[in-house]
Every structure is written in C-alpha cells, then in structure tokens.
Design a protein around this motif. Structure first.
Motif, mmCIF file in Angstrom:
data_model
loop_
_atom_site.group_PDB
_atom_site.id
_atom_site.type_symbol
_atom_site.label_atom_id
_atom_site.label_comp_id
_atom_site.label_asym_id
_atom_site.label_seq_id
_atom_site.Cartn_x
_atom_site.Cartn_y
_atom_site.Cartn_z
ATOM 1 N N VAL A 36 -64.410 -5.135 -64.315
ATOM 2 C CA VAL A 36 -64.848 -4.101 -65.251
ATOM 3 C C VAL A 36 -65.373 -2.883 -64.500
ATOM 4 C CG1 VAL A 36 -66.533 -3.525 -67.046
ATOM 5 C CG2 VAL A 36 -65.326 -5.715 -67.123
ATOM 6 N N ASP A 37 -66.214 -3.120 -63.496
ATOM 7 C CA ASP A 37 -66.750 -2.008 -62.702
ATOM 8 C C ASP A 37 -65.639 -1.284 -61.965
ATOM 9 O OD1 ASP A 37 -69.043 -0.579 -61.207
ATOM 10 O OD2 ASP A 37 -67.881 -1.495 -59.568
ATOM 11 N N TYR A 38 -64.696 -2.046 -61.410
ATOM 12 C CA TYR A 38 -63.609 -1.410 -60.658
ATOM 13 C C TYR A 38 -62.736 -0.545 -61.559
ATOM 14 C CZ TYR A 38 -59.375 -0.531 -58.128
ATOM 15 O OH TYR A 38 -58.323 0.124 -57.558
ATOM 16 N N GLU A 61 -53.474 1.710 -47.144
ATOM 17 C CA GLU A 61 -52.059 1.368 -47.200
ATOM 18 C C GLU A 61 -51.729 0.542 -48.440
ATOM 19 O OE1 GLU A 61 -49.664 2.537 -45.182
ATOM 20 O OE2 GLU A 61 -51.282 3.778 -44.411
ATOM 21 N N GLY A 62 -52.496 0.767 -49.495
ATOM 22 C CA GLY A 62 -52.265 0.037 -50.731
ATOM 23 C C GLY A 62 -51.039 0.524 -51.486
ATOM 24 N N ARG A 141 -54.765 -6.422 -57.586
ATOM 25 C CA ARG A 141 -55.230 -7.331 -56.545
ATOM 26 C C ARG A 141 -56.271 -6.584 -55.729
ATOM 27 N NH1 ARG A 141 -49.934 -8.545 -57.586
ATOM 28 N NH2 ARG A 141 -49.423 -10.770 -57.752
ATOM 29 N N LEU A 142 -57.531 -6.958 -55.929
ATOM 30 C CA LEU A 142 -58.659 -6.289 -55.296
ATOM 31 C C LEU A 142 -59.076 -7.050 -54.047
ATOM 32 C CD1 LEU A 142 -60.875 -5.576 -58.450
ATOM 33 C CD2 LEU A 142 -59.092 -4.128 -57.444
ATOM 34 N N TYR A 143 -59.483 -6.303 -53.035
ATOM 35 C CA TYR A 143 -60.013 -6.892 -51.812
ATOM 36 C C TYR A 143 -61.366 -6.255 -51.501
ATOM 37 C CZ TYR A 143 -55.752 -9.423 -50.643
ATOM 38 O OH TYR A 143 -54.703 -10.311 -50.641
ATOM 39 N N LEU A 144 -62.274 -7.073 -51.055
ATOM 40 C CA LEU A 144 -63.570 -6.576 -50.601
ATOM 41 C C LEU A 144 -63.412 -6.111 -49.165
ATOM 42 C CD1 LEU A 144 -66.557 -6.379 -51.635
ATOM 43 C CD2 LEU A 144 -66.977 -8.501 -50.362
ATOM 44 N N ASP A 145 -63.605 -4.809 -48.928
ATOM 45 C CA ASP A 145 -63.382 -4.304 -47.568
ATOM 46 C C ASP A 145 -64.602 -4.574 -46.701
ATOM 47 O OD1 ASP A 145 -65.300 -2.360 -48.086
ATOM 48 O OD2 ASP A 145 -63.874 -0.688 -48.143
ATOM 49 N N SER A 146 -64.541 -4.151 -45.442
ATOM 50 C CA SER A 146 -65.608 -4.452 -44.485
ATOM 51 C C SER A 146 -66.913 -3.761 -44.817
ATOM 52 C CB SER A 146 -65.166 -4.072 -43.065
ATOM 53 O OG SER A 146 -64.738 -2.732 -43.033
ATOM 54 N N ASN A 147 -66.868 -2.776 -45.726
ATOM 55 C CA ASN A 147 -68.087 -2.104 -46.202
ATOM 56 C C ASN A 147 -68.567 -2.676 -47.533
ATOM 57 O OD1 ASN A 147 -68.214 -0.218 -44.007
ATOM 58 N ND2 ASN A 147 -66.567 0.954 -45.007
ATOM 59 N N ALA A 152 -58.309 -1.731 -54.313
ATOM 60 C CA ALA A 152 -57.035 -2.365 -54.681
ATOM 61 C C ALA A 152 -56.064 -2.356 -53.509
ATOM 62 C CB ALA A 152 -56.414 -1.661 -55.870
ATOM 63 N N PHE A 153 -55.460 -3.501 -53.280
ATOM 64 C CA PHE A 153 -54.320 -3.558 -52.357
ATOM 65 C C PHE A 153 -53.031 -3.280 -53.113
ATOM 66 C CE2 PHE A 153 -51.107 -6.454 -50.232
ATOM 67 C CZ PHE A 153 -50.754 -5.515 -49.268
ATOM 68 N N THR A 154 -52.904 -3.870 -54.315
ATOM 69 C CA THR A 154 -51.751 -3.562 -55.159
ATOM 70 C C THR A 154 -52.219 -3.320 -56.587
ATOM 71 O OG1 THR A 154 -51.238 -5.846 -55.806
ATOM 72 C CG2 THR A 154 -50.241 -5.026 -53.763
ATOM 73 N N ILE A 155 -51.613 -2.329 -57.223
ATOM 74 C CA ILE A 155 -51.785 -2.059 -58.650
ATOM 75 C C ILE A 155 -50.400 -2.080 -59.272
ATOM 76 C CG2 ILE A 155 -52.535 -0.400 -60.403
ATOM 77 C CD1 ILE A 155 -54.506 0.722 -58.366
#
Length: 610
Positions: A36-38, A61-62, A141-147, A152-155
């Motif tokens: 929801v937040d995303y 590179e998504g 497809r969401l990914y939690l990055d290093s921060n 999103a990696f793919t939408i």
C-alpha cells in the motif's frame, strides 16, 4: 529446421541481490502495508515521470512490462531512464488519461508473497490498474535495497476489459431466451445462431483463417466483446488440424499449462493430451462458445482498399465474397512446410514424405527409415517407427536441446503450472508478467542445475556418447527461450532418448550431400540406405503463408516470431506491417493469454479508442 524469425539478441537479467547492513527481520514485515505504501509512492512518482522521480521507486535496472494497458502495444522498458521516457512520451501521446493503483482485495489467493534470503528480501504483489478507458491487473516484484527502501524490480500492467464495452461473460452473461411475446421474432436460439453464422445480410468485422487453438481462442474473445467474427478452415471438421497429424502424437506440454480461455479442461483430463482428443475438444469448444466456423472453405482471392478487405472464398464448391475490416492469419505459428530439396532426389527409389503428411508407421515394419531432423516431431516419428517394428535413423544436421518430460519440464514450470498450483488465471499472471530477459536468466540457472547426473545429466551424456549432439539453448537458457528465439531444435524427451542411447534408434550427425538410388550420401562419404525418408524439417515463417494466401500483404508484413529490441515477440499479436492484417499463433498457453490482447486491440479500434 527452425523458422527464420529475425530475432534480436536477448540479454539475460537476473533478479537483484544486496548486501544488507541492518535489514529488518522478515517476520516483522507486513507485506500488505509495504505494498500500500509503495503504490502511493509509485503513483506520485509517475504523475510527472522523470529519471529523478522514478529512481526512488524503481531499481536502476528495473523493468516495466506492459500488455496494451499503457499503449495499444506490447512493450517492455528497462532502466529508469527508458521507463521515464516511455511514460512521458509513448504513453502520454497514446491513451493514458489516468493510472490508478490499488491492492487487490477479496481474493485471498492474491495476497502479497514475501520471500527472504541473506542477499534479497522481496515481495510479489498483485495489483489492479485503471485508466480512463479500461480496467486491468498486474504484478509488482518489490525488493528491499541496501538502504532499506522498497523498490520495484519488475512492474507489469495489462488491460483486461474496456470500461464501456465489457465482455459478455460472468455478471454480463447473455440472457439466452426470449421470454414472453415472441411474435416479432418466433425463431429459437438454434435458428438465430445458424442465421447469424451464415452472414447472408452482413459481413463479419473479423475474418480468421484457421480453426486451430489460435483462431478459436481469439474468436472466442472477440465474440464476447460483440465483434462479429467468422473463422474459415480448409478441413472438413474443426480439430482436423490436430487429427491429421502423425499417428503417435501426444502433446508434450502438460494439462495445467494448456487450458483454453473460458472453458478449462476438466479435472479428469490426462496430463498429456492425445492429438485426436484435442481435435475433438476444439470442435466442442467452437460449438459451446457459439463460434461461427465455415469448414471446407478456402480463400481464393483478396484485396484491401479504404480500410476494408474483399475476400473471395470457396466454400464446399460455392463462391462467397466477404468484406471484413480485419483478417487474422491463424494457420499455425509456423507457416508452410519447410521441404528442402537435395541433389539426386529424382533417382531415389523410395518415398520422400514431409512429416506434415506422414502416417501409418506399421506399413514400414522390418524396413529402414531415415528421419531428417532432430526436434520433437523427428523423435516422435522415430519412436513410433521403432515401436512398429521398423529400423529408424535420425539424421541430425545441427545440435538439439533435450529436456526430459519427467524431470526437466516440471523444473521449468515449477510451482506455477502443476496439480496443486494456483488457478490458471493467477498462474498466467505470474508467468507472463516476467520480462523475457528475466525469464532467460532464471532458466539459465534451471538448465545448469538439470545437467546434474541425477537429473537430466546422465541422459545428455548418453546421447552425446551415441553421437547425438546436444546444446543448452541460447546462452544456456534452454527450451523455452529457444522456442521463442528460433522456433525449434529442441526435444522434450518422452522416451526416444533412451532408444537412441540403447541403439534402438540410430543417429547420423552430418550434412546430406545427395540422394542415391538406395538412400542418402553424406558429405563425409558415408551412405545410409532406406526404404523411406521422412523430412521432419519444420515449417517456414508465417509470413510465407500470408503472402501465399493474401498476395497484397506479401511485401508489407514483417517476420513473425523471435524477439524485438525490447524482448517482446516480433509481429505476433501486434501490428503486422499491413493495416487490418494480424498474425495469431503459438502453443495453447500463449494463445490463451495473448488472444485477449489481440481481441482487445481490434475491439479498441472498432470502438474508436485508438
């Protein structure tokens, strides 16, 4: 031999990995709240899409893959710069009035899925999308990055219905009867359907050539959208395109992958479908969905002028002329049989038959037969010949990718298409939402793992020792990418590989030099004798068939199949290069999925939306 697709190189792109410094405990992550937040952040970012606004919501590179929702085409953009340009230019100049995201509710099967490892924490979520003109769905497809920021990696977004022109299904299903006073129209359902199917007082909006799974699926969807559609087929019965194939043919794809839209196979259906059973099902499918089909009918001439076709048809010896707005060629993903010629064929005393016309293996009991080709069809024919007492030898001219039906195929389909997997609609959304570049990377990993001796590795080694040359597919990506890329040169093993390894089916790898009276002479000087030669040499590109049936499109239509520069399919389900002319094809799963796109594309044009 694979068809000539003019495919562009496809770079494999694996999912991202990260080095987390202080990642949250996955058990503390509320996936629904994250989604929801995303979506709120994404909605704000795309209001004025720029590289700067998108870099906070999409990985560098998504991907954004779209199925005619944002434009009336199949598009894949990679990288925030390209996605920003796509949203700002291509989309704004087309049909996007607004784009609204909301998490799917009311379907427990579509709740977000959280996955976690040391190098990646991700969420797969289903979404609903809406524009001024239509409704759709998608997958992120969401990914939690290093921060510790979700990106999103793919939408994926895809159009499923038009707002003012809903499908006549579900809540919009037709009434079916004429209750009350019927004096103004005393005909019953059967009589009205027969009259409509004859098109005596009107023309179909869409004329489809071919009543196989490609033609029937797109006709079914067009019919639900209220688009008058007629299929013509040269065979006497719907389904004959499968019934007339070689005697032993059984589909190599499993039932969970092969349903048709609206009417899935029953739970009693076998895992692998025999050809005649499929032919009968297609006939039932056409009747059940009230699809108008003229059998024993062929086009004899055609022209296109002022946005309309004039097509003269020969139907059971009588001529009919129709003026549709659209013609769809659905005669098969491949075109005319590819029948190579070789020096010396005229002196050969035996029969030379292309696999499309080959039958009756029992007549060759005790005789030597050469099968030119090394794909699915060649293996099936060789296996059938051996089982009927003949002595077959496969002539392999290039390498073949081999995948076992028992181990390799389930590995490719995973938990998406299987007995206890998701419903087919949900499985399709998962499967087709991935950009082909990401699919390629995933399959590289799967194919590498399958080479283990405990899986397909022992079979591959045995084949190579027997002189049968194998490959791992394009860049090691295996069967599916090879099918998309070149259209052939693979085998899903259902038993012939063991026969090759055990010497029951012979193998000759090399180039044919010429035919002799008794057989075939190879460039290395070896001669093989045979009573018959079967050419399992595949088919030409669909554009060949298009030019033969509709000469006016011959120089206009583009090559069919393979990848374009964005990793989408060339020409299939898209603009052909000639107005009002479309190509429809591929296996049952792809016909099920992409038939919706082509039907909506045509409907959108007919309803004045583009």
């Amino acid at each position: 031999m694979p068809v000539d697709t003019h495919s562009q190189p496809l770079q494999a792109v694996p999912p991202p990995t990260f080095r987390y410094k202080s990642a949250p405990d996955p058990a503390t992550i509320n996936a629904s709240e994250v989604v929801v937040d995303y979506l709120a952040r994404l909605q704000k970012a795309i209001e004025k899409p720029t590289s700067l606004s998108l870099q906070d919501v999409i990985l560098a590179e998504g991907f954004w893959r779209d199925g005619i929702f944002l434009t009336w085409d199949l598009r894949t953009s990679r990288g925030v710069d390209n996605i920003g340009q796509f949203l700002a230019k291509d989309v704004s100049s087309k049909r996007l009035g607004s784009l609204k995201f909301k998490p799917t509710t009311g379907n427990y099967k579509r709740l977000p899925i959280l996955a976690a490892s040391e190098s990646a924490i991700s969420i797969l979520a289903y979404i609903d999308v809406e524009s001024d003109e239509g409704f759709g769905e998608g997958v992120i497809r969401l990914y939690l990055d290093s921060n510790n920021t979700w990106k999103a990696f793919t939408i994926y977004t895809t159009l499923t219905s038009l707002k003012n022109h809903p499908e006549a299904s579900g809540a919009n299903r037709p009434h079916g009867g004429l209750h009350g006073d019927q004096s103004s129209n005393p005909t019953n359902w059967k009589e009205r359907l027969a009259a409509f199917s004859e098109f005596t007082t009107s023309d179909p909006t869409v004329l489809i050539i071919g009543a196989g799974q490609a033609g029937l699926t797109v006709a079914a969807r067009l019919g639900r959208l209220g688009i008058a559609t007629l299929i013509v087929d040269k065979n006497p019965r719907v389904g004959d395109n499968w019934r007339n194939r070689y005697h032993s043919l059984v589909l190599h794809d499993p039932v969970w992958y092969d349903h048709l839209p609206y009417i899935p196979f029953p739970k009693t259906w076998p895992i692998f479908t025999p050809k005649d059973k499929l032919g009968d099902w297609l006939e039932f499918y056409a009747r059940s969905l009230e699809i108008s089909v003229w059998t024993s009918t062929t086009p004899v001439s055609s022209s296109y002028e002022n946005g309309k076709w004039t097509v003269k048809l020969l139907r059971e010896g009588k001529e009919r002329t129709l003026s549709p707005k659209h013609v769809i060629l659905a005669t098969g993903h491949s075109g005319e049989p590819n029948i190579p010629t070789f020096p010396g064929q005229e002196v050969y005393k035996g029969a030379i038959t292309h696999s499309s016309k080959w039958s009756n293996p029992e007549r060759l009991r005790g005789k030597k037969v050469l099968v030119v080709g090394a794909g699915n069809t060649a293996h099936d024919i060789a296996q059938s010949l051996y089982s009927n007492g003949a002595y077959p030898t496969i002539i392999q001219r290039s390498s073949t990718h081999v995948l076992s039906s028992k181990v390799g195929l389930p590995a490719l389909l995973g938990n998406t298409y299987c007995e206890n997997g998701p419903d087919v609609e949900e499985a399709d959304l998962q499967f087709f939402s991935l950009p082909n570049a990401v699919v390629k990377a995933a399959h590289q990993v799967i194919i590498a793992d399958l080479k283990d001796p405990s899986k397909d590795g022992a079979t591959i080694e045995g084949l190579n020792k027997a002189g049968f040359v194998t490959d791992d597919g394009p860049d090691g990506a295996g069967l599916l990418i090879k099918y998309f890329d070149v259209g052939g040169s693979y085998y899903i093993d259902i038993g012939a590989s063991a026969m090759i390894i055990n010497g029951k089916i012979g193998v000759k790898h090399g180039r044919l030099d010429r035919f002799t009276e008794k057989g075939v002479l190879f460039e290395d000087g070896q001669e093989l004798e045979a009573e018959e030669v079967v050419l399992a040499t595949g088919y030409q590109n669909m554009r060949t068939t298009a030019g033969a049936i509709f000469p006016c499109v011959k120089d206009a239509v583009k090559p069919v199949g393979g990848f374009d520069a964005e990793g989408e399919f060339n020409t299939l389900f898209r603009d052909s290069g000639h107005p009002g002319f479309w190509f429809m094809g591929m296996n049952l799963a792809h016909c099920r999925w992409y038939s919706r796109f082509l039907a909506l594309r045509i409907a959108g044009q007919e309803f004045g939306l583009h």
